[in-house]
Enzyme design. Structure first.
Site, mmCIF file in Angstrom:
data_model
loop_
_atom_site.group_PDB
_atom_site.id
_atom_site.type_symbol
_atom_site.label_atom_id
_atom_site.label_comp_id
_atom_site.label_asym_id
_atom_site.label_seq_id
_atom_site.Cartn_x
_atom_site.Cartn_y
_atom_site.Cartn_z
ATOM 1 N N SER A 223 0.826 -1.211 0.000
ATOM 2 C CA SER A 223 0.000 0.000 0.000
ATOM 3 C C SER A 223 0.866 1.270 0.000
ATOM 4 O O SER A 223 1.648 1.477 -0.918
ATOM 5 C CB SER A 223 -0.964 -0.040 1.195
ATOM 6 O OG SER A 223 -2.014 0.870 1.036
ATOM 7 N N ASP A 351 -9.828 -3.795 -6.001
ATOM 8 C CA ASP A 351 -9.225 -3.106 -4.852
ATOM 9 C C ASP A 351 -9.943 -1.776 -4.625
ATOM 10 O O ASP A 351 -9.961 -0.915 -5.509
ATOM 11 C CB ASP A 351 -7.737 -2.868 -5.117
ATOM 12 C CG ASP A 351 -6.979 -2.378 -3.881
ATOM 13 O OD1 ASP A 351 -7.556 -1.628 -3.074
ATOM 14 O OD2 ASP A 351 -5.813 -2.750 -3.739
ATOM 15 N N HIS A 380 -8.218 -5.185 -0.954
ATOM 16 C CA HIS A 380 -6.996 -4.475 -0.602
ATOM 17 C C HIS A 380 -6.215 -5.301 0.420
ATOM 18 O O HIS A 380 -6.654 -5.490 1.554
ATOM 19 C CB HIS A 380 -7.333 -3.100 -0.023
ATOM 20 C CG HIS A 380 -6.137 -2.212 0.173
ATOM 21 N ND1 HIS A 380 -5.423 -1.687 -0.898
ATOM 22 C CD2 HIS A 380 -5.512 -1.771 1.295
ATOM 23 C CE1 HIS A 380 -4.431 -0.958 -0.430
ATOM 24 N NE2 HIS A 380 -4.464 -1.001 0.896
#
Length: 425
Positions: A223, A351, A380
């Site tokens: 991320s 996502d 995610h």
């Protein structure tokens, strides 16, 4: 400093394990006590099961491997996982089940970590958490795996520890780079971190390399950690470092696109409010540092979105005019053409934080050092599999294969390595 964390089995594990028995019991009991409601209840169950099986048919696919270089070829040839169908957890219908169930259900692997605080030139510090292994630790060329967590993540999180296990399984010296204030580390200044600033990562890599100058480093970044890593690898310091490979997981590539997605009503409730709350808590814990600083502490703490937080804090902390200026500079997809090491990108089409319409397809196609693994579902940092996904995710099997291939001596010939470092094979 040594610390040991004992994890317990998740409540979600028990719920998932008894679900089939629960359905049968409900049907039987309802038929006996409430016969008039049985048809309605059965219809609901049939609808739910039908939706689950429809979702499985739609999402159970072999992942796409995109790219035009050597990395795509060796992954297609050397990874059994990527040559097989990915069967997502059947009851994870949609991205939110993957994203949130990973947090709730997946267990935290037990391990002993040794914390090292690295002082920074501005008077701050960040923490490196090293996985403590039994036996000697004196191999100067033992490969190193460094995990870089997401926006408020750290070495205590389940997904971070699962990635550490992937490094350990490949006999790598493994550690976590915790951003300032994360994973219960103490802040010494008002500076945290941003998606585009690479000073702390550069210092972390130089600290590691000064201790193990001949050890190749593989970065596993998640991320926001993927944004920082991409900016670092495209910099002069990154190109000259001992980092020889990277895997970037569920990373935002277009900051404006990510903010537009995460600010949608459902995503705001499920993700943005949670992440914003974690950032505020980090600052509240060190309130004394911010009270007499250049920041308007009360105004910061009244932020209701990540955009407002970045406008009131992050942009000011890192010299930007405002959130728009920061986001424009934070676009990590712009840095991908400059990457000179094998870099694998792992993303899911659904996502909610890194939407598919902002994935760097063109950049992956045009840089032979890159490859992208794309799945139909996974959310995610989810990518769960099996009915009871308490252990490693499908993602971890892919990462383990990737690390194994990257540290193998026959990944590239000497001439190919030289060509790769000079601009691609």
């Amino acid at each position: 400093q040594h610390y040991f964390i004992q994890s317990n089995l998740s409540v979600g594990w028990a719920m998932a394990s008894i679900a089939p028995l629960g359905i049968a019991a409900i049907l039987g009991l309802s038929a006996y006590m409430f016969p008039s409601q049985v048809v309605r209840l059965r219809s609901l169950i049939v609808f739910i099961l039908g939706h689950i099986f429809y979702n499985l048919l739609k999402t159970s696919k072999q992942p796409e491997i995109l790219g035009n270089g050597k990395l795509k070829e060796v992954l297609a040839e050397g990874s059994a996982v990527l040559n097989d169908t990915y069967y997502p957890t059947p009851w994870c219908v949609g991205p939110h089940f993957h994203s949130l169930s990973r947090v709730i259900v997946q267990h935290v692997p037990e391990m002993t970590l040794k914390r090292e605080y690295v002082p920074t030139p501005d008077g701050g510090q960040f923490a490196l958490d090293w996985l403590v292994e039994e036996g000697p630790d004196d191999d100067p060329v033992q490969p190193i795996v460094m995990v870089v967590p997401g926006i408020t993540g750290g070495s205590h999180n389940n997904y971070v520890r699962q990635l550490m296990v992937n490094g350990q399984a490949n006999k790598c010296r493994t550690l976590v780079f915790n951003n300032r204030g994360c994973s219960y580390s103490k802040l010494l200044t008002t500076r945290l971190y941003s998606g585009s600033n690479t000073e702390d990562m550069s210092l972390a890599i130089s600290t590691i390399s000064s201790r193990y100058p001949h050890a190749p480093i593989t970065i596993l970044a998640v991320s926001l950690g993927g944004m920082i890593t991409t900016h670092y690898l495209a910099s002069e310091q990154g190109m000259a470092s001992n980092v020889k490979a990277a895997c970037i997981i569920s990373s935002p590539w277009n900051a404006f696109g990510t903010y537009h997605s995460i600010s949608q009503p459902v995503h705001h409730v499920l993700y943005e409010k949670y992440l914003l709350g974690k950032l505020k808590k980090m600052v509240q814990t060190h309130e004394h540092l911010f009270q007499d600083s250049k920041y308007d502490y009360k105004h910061m703490m009244k932020a209701t979105s990540l955009k407002e937080w970045d406008d009131r804090y992050t942009s000011r902390a890192f010299g930007y005019k405002g959130w728009e200026d920061y986001y424009a500079d934070g676009h990590s997809f712009k840095k991908l053409p400059n990457l000179r090491i094998p870099t694998l990108i792992i993303s899911a089409e659904d996502d909610p934080i890194s939407p598919a319409d902002h994935l760097p397809f063109a950049e992956v196609k045009n840089n032979p050092n890159l490859a992208m693994v794309l799945t139909k579902t996974g959310g995610h940092i989810g990518f769960l599999e099996g009915w009871c996904p308490t252990g490693p995710a499908w993602l971890n099997r892919v990462v383990e294969d990737f690390v194994k291939i990257m540290i193998s001596s026959d990944f590239l010939s000497p001439s190919e390595k030289k060509e790769l470092m000079n601009g691609g094979v």
